[in-house]
Design a protein around this motif. Sequence first.
Motif, PDB file in Angstrom:
ATOM      1  N   LYS A   1     -21.059  -2.096   9.421  1.00  0.00           N
ATOM      2  CA  LYS A   1     -20.829  -1.280   8.245  1.00  0.00           C
ATOM      3  C   LYS A   1     -19.525  -0.791   8.263  1.00  0.00           C
ATOM      4  O   LYS A   1     -18.832  -0.259   9.279  1.00  0.00           O
ATOM      5  N   GLU A   2     -18.570  -0.906   7.163  1.00  0.00           N
ATOM      6  CA  GLU A   2     -17.294  -0.230   7.146  1.00  0.00           C
ATOM      7  C   GLU A   2     -17.391   1.242   6.944  1.00  0.00           C
ATOM      8  O   GLU A   2     -18.077   1.705   6.264  1.00  0.00           O
ATOM      9  N   VAL A   3     -16.537   1.712   7.912  1.00  0.00           N
ATOM     10  CA  VAL A   3     -16.216   3.381   7.817  1.00  0.00           C
ATOM     11  C   VAL A   3     -14.927   3.560   7.714  1.00  0.00           C
ATOM     12  O   VAL A   3     -14.203   3.030   8.445  1.00  0.00           O
TER      13      VAL A   3
ATOM     14  N   THR B   1      -4.299  13.686  20.985  1.00  0.00           N
ATOM     15  CA  THR B   1      -5.521  13.260  20.068  1.00  0.00           C
ATOM     16  C   THR B   1      -5.142  13.805  18.612  1.00  0.00           C
ATOM     17  O   THR B   1      -4.301  14.955  18.501  1.00  0.00           O
ATOM     18  N   PHE B   2      -5.278  13.074  17.547  1.00  0.00           N
ATOM     19  CA  PHE B   2      -4.977  13.288  16.215  1.00  0.00           C
ATOM     20  C   PHE B   2      -6.361  13.559  15.550  1.00  0.00           C
ATOM     21  O   PHE B   2      -7.246  12.587  15.362  1.00  0.00           O
ATOM     22  N   PRO B   3      -6.682  14.852  14.843  1.00  0.00           N
ATOM     23  CA  PRO B   3      -7.951  14.834  14.209  1.00  0.00           C
ATOM     24  C   PRO B   3      -7.858  14.095  12.792  1.00  0.00           C
ATOM     25  O   PRO B   3      -7.117  13.943  12.333  1.00  0.00           O
ATOM     26  N   ALA B   4      -9.425  13.625  12.549  1.00  0.00           N
ATOM     27  CA  ALA B   4      -9.669  12.855  11.494  1.00  0.00           C
ATOM     28  C   ALA B   4     -10.933  13.344  10.980  1.00  0.00           C
ATOM     29  O   ALA B   4     -11.746  13.941  11.599  1.00  0.00           O
ATOM     30  N   HIS B   5     -11.271  12.722  10.038  1.00  0.00           N
ATOM     31  CA  HIS B   5     -12.762  12.788   9.533  1.00  0.00           C
ATOM     32  C   HIS B   5     -13.195  11.702   8.693  1.00  0.00           C
ATOM     33  O   HIS B   5     -12.293  10.932   8.238  1.00  0.00           O
ATOM     34  N   VAL B   6     -14.543  11.230   8.401  1.00  0.00           N
ATOM     35  CA  VAL B   6     -14.818  10.167   7.820  1.00  0.00           C
ATOM     36  C   VAL B   6     -14.892  10.571   6.219  1.00  0.00           C
ATOM     37  O   VAL B   6     -15.321  11.723   5.915  1.00  0.00           O
ATOM     38  N   PHE B   7     -14.371   9.874   5.371  1.00  0.00           N
ATOM     39  CA  PHE B   7     -14.361  10.041   4.002  1.00  0.00           C
ATOM     40  C   PHE B   7     -14.983   9.020   3.197  1.00  0.00           C
ATOM     41  O   PHE B   7     -15.109   9.186   1.864  1.00  0.00           O
ATOM     42  N   ARG B   8     -15.212   7.874   3.644  1.00  0.00           N
ATOM     43  CA  ARG B   8     -16.182   7.113   3.110  1.00  0.00           C
ATOM     44  C   ARG B   8     -16.930   5.963   4.075  1.00  0.00           C
ATOM     45  O   ARG B   8     -16.464   5.696   5.081  1.00  0.00           O
ATOM     46  N   VAL B   9     -18.186   5.903   3.619  1.00  0.00           N
ATOM     47  CA  VAL B   9     -19.258   5.062   4.504  1.00  0.00           C
ATOM     48  C   VAL B   9     -19.599   3.844   3.529  1.00  0.00           C
ATOM     49  O   VAL B   9     -20.216   4.363   2.430  1.00  0.00           O
TER      50      VAL B   9
ATOM     51  N   GLY C   1       0.842  -1.074  -0.048  1.00  0.00           N
ATOM     52  CA  GLY C   1      -0.091   0.165  -0.257  1.00  0.00           C
ATOM     53  C   GLY C   1       0.748   1.387   0.044  1.00  0.00           C
ATOM     54  O   GLY C   1       2.041   1.100  -0.016  1.00  0.00           O
ATOM     55  N   LYS C   2       0.175   2.219  -0.196  1.00  0.00           N
ATOM     56  CA  LYS C   2       1.058   3.705  -0.078  1.00  0.00           C
ATOM     57  C   LYS C   2       0.730   4.280   1.224  1.00  0.00           C
ATOM     58  O   LYS C   2      -0.369   4.733   1.441  1.00  0.00           O
ATOM     59  N   ILE C   3       1.690   4.241   2.041  1.00  0.00           N
ATOM     60  CA  ILE C   3       1.647   4.540   3.437  1.00  0.00           C
ATOM     61  C   ILE C   3       1.702   6.224   3.862  1.00  0.00           C
ATOM     62  O   ILE C   3       1.678   6.725   4.678  1.00  0.00           O
ATOM     63  N   ASP C   4       1.985   6.806   2.410  1.00  0.00           N
ATOM     64  CA  ASP C   4       2.140   8.383   2.656  1.00  0.00           C
ATOM     65  C   ASP C   4       0.825   9.046   2.921  1.00  0.00           C
ATOM     66  O   ASP C   4       0.706  10.030   3.018  1.00  0.00           O
ATOM     67  N   LYS C   5      -0.249   8.233   2.586  1.00  0.00           N
ATOM     68  CA  LYS C   5      -1.579   8.612   2.804  1.00  0.00           C
ATOM     69  C   LYS C   5      -2.186   7.475   3.630  1.00  0.00           C
ATOM     70  O   LYS C   5      -2.903   6.438   2.954  1.00  0.00           O
ATOM     71  N   LEU C   6      -2.434   7.527   4.792  1.00  0.00           N
ATOM     72  CA  LEU C   6      -2.816   6.480   5.891  1.00  0.00           C
ATOM     73  C   LEU C   6      -4.590   6.736   6.006  1.00  0.00           C
ATOM     74  O   LEU C   6      -4.989   7.814   6.010  1.00  0.00           O
ATOM     75  N   GLN C   7      -5.125   5.603   6.277  1.00  0.00           N
ATOM     76  CA  GLN C   7      -6.566   5.704   6.611  1.00  0.00           C
ATOM     77  C   GLN C   7      -6.805   4.808   7.729  1.00  0.00           C
ATOM     78  O   GLN C   7      -6.095   3.912   8.111  1.00  0.00           O
ATOM     79  N   ILE C   8      -8.003   4.789   8.414  1.00  0.00           N
ATOM     80  CA  ILE C   8      -8.456   3.973   9.525  1.00  0.00           C
ATOM     81  C   ILE C   8      -9.548   3.423   8.893  1.00  0.00           C
ATOM     82  O   ILE C   8     -10.535   4.137   8.678  1.00  0.00           O
ATOM     83  N   GLU C   9      -9.572   2.004   9.206  1.00  0.00           N
ATOM     84  CA  GLU C   9     -10.796   1.142   8.874  1.00  0.00           C
ATOM     85  C   GLU C   9     -11.600   0.832  10.487  1.00  0.00           C
ATOM     86  O   GLU C   9     -10.770   0.450  11.270  1.00  0.00           O
TER      87      GLU C   9
ATOM     88  N   LYS D   1     -25.845   1.294  15.432  1.00  0.00           N
ATOM     89  CA  LYS D   1     -25.116   2.433  15.768  1.00  0.00           C
ATOM     90  C   LYS D   1     -25.011   3.459  14.547  1.00  0.00           C
ATOM     91  O   LYS D   1     -24.322   4.353  14.564  1.00  0.00           O
ATOM     92  N   ILE D   2     -25.442   2.983  13.253  1.00  0.00           N
ATOM     93  CA  ILE D   2     -25.072   3.512  12.061  1.00  0.00           C
ATOM     94  C   ILE D   2     -25.983   4.812  11.972  1.00  0.00           C
ATOM     95  O   ILE D   2     -25.521   5.417  10.848  1.00  0.00           O
ATOM     96  N   ALA D   3     -26.951   4.971  12.484  1.00  0.00           N
ATOM     97  CA  ALA D   3     -27.938   6.142  12.334  1.00  0.00           C
ATOM     98  C   ALA D   3     -26.922   7.445  12.333  1.00  0.00           C
ATOM     99  O   ALA D   3     -26.401   7.720  13.285  1.00  0.00           O
ATOM    100  N   GLY D   4     -27.160   8.117  11.563  1.00  0.00           N
ATOM    101  CA  GLY D   4     -26.207   9.737  11.311  1.00  0.00           C
ATOM    102  C   GLY D   4     -25.007   9.549  10.640  1.00  0.00           C
ATOM    103  O   GLY D   4     -24.527  10.478  10.633  1.00  0.00           O
ATOM    104  N   LEU D   5     -24.776   8.362  10.513  1.00  0.00           N
ATOM    105  CA  LEU D   5     -23.242   8.075   9.856  1.00  0.00           C
ATOM    106  C   LEU D   5     -23.214   8.941   8.417  1.00  0.00           C
ATOM    107  O   LEU D   5     -24.042   8.535   7.479  1.00  0.00           O
ATOM    108  N   LYS D   6     -22.262   9.429   8.148  1.00  0.00           N
ATOM    109  CA  LYS D   6     -22.209  10.118   6.844  1.00  0.00           C
ATOM    110  C   LYS D   6     -20.825  10.835   6.574  1.00  0.00           C
ATOM    111  O   LYS D   6     -19.927  10.862   7.686  1.00  0.00           O
ATOM    112  N   LYS D   7     -20.358  11.155   5.304  1.00  0.00           N
ATOM    113  CA  LYS D   7     -19.168  11.430   4.956  1.00  0.00           C
ATOM    114  C   LYS D   7     -18.898  13.039   5.581  1.00  0.00           C
ATOM    115  O   LYS D   7     -19.834  13.758   5.654  1.00  0.00           O
TER     116      LYS D   7
END
Length: 303
Positions: free
Chosen positions: A197-199, A178-186, A142-150, A157-163
């Motif tokens: 559900k994978e987020v 703490t390290f700030p992050a955001h949801v980019f794919r649901v 993989g390309k570790i210069d752009k990491l993601q969290i699975e 608990k999926i109600a309200g989940l969104k990008k």
Amino acid sequence: MKKTQKRIIWIACAAGLLAILALIPKNKGGRPEMKAETTVYSVKTEKINLTDLQEYMKVNGTVKADNSISVYPDASGKLSSVSVTLGDYVKRGQVIAQVDPSVPGSHYALSPVIAPIDGYVTSLPLTRGTTVSTSTAVASIGKIDKLQIEVLIPESKIAGLKKGLTAEVRLEAYKDETFPAHVFRVSPIVDETSRTKEVYFLFDTSDSRINAGMYVSIKLNTILHEKAIAIPTDAITSERGKSYVYVMNSDGSTVKKTEVTKGVTVDGITEITAGLSEGLEIVTSGMQVLSDGVTVKIVGGEK
């Protein structure tokens, strides 16, 4: 003569005493009136201000390389050699392992395992001598210069989940940060077996301390209740299935028992959807002994 004088004196004293007693006020019971004492209860209060109440959930996940690909051999056999190690950078077409497809009585040439993309080796689950098939992953690149969290989120608990939802990520190695992050794919589907559900999350900033494979805990901010009436949960009392709050009357010394409707609760703070308004002063401590209309004394909180 002397007996007559003494009798006159005694009669005069008695008459004087009766006159004094006649001047003392009397109640219906024939005794001086006693004023009843009022019980005063000590309480703490605070005024209601509109606030934003942020719901969140806590989940766990794993840091992975973006666009990670599992590498499979073209032939079945024994893994005869592995020419890379974890973290190595490989080029597309590079040989990263060899599989010996030979069987007893027959000898075949080694079958190379080829890297399908440029990237870093993020997983090497097998060792030399392991029997593999064409469906056995030998490595992950993989390309570790752009990491993601699975993260796998339970269906409940999926109600309200969104990008775009924001999150605070903590790493086991750096628990105080703490390290700030955001949801980019649901994921659009729920797994039928795990009921999850994978987020996927992306870190807002790059940090060399973050590595693929790390275990993380995440505080995911979900629904935001803007300008909500929110009060300490402990200020709410329950009676016969209903919820009540004691509100200070305008006289500043008595309280009114007020029925309220509760919304969500977050970290000991409860949203009130009906029954209260901004600016009211409520009792936050000492309400257990109160009843409607009693007199109170404020010993703490806001006035």
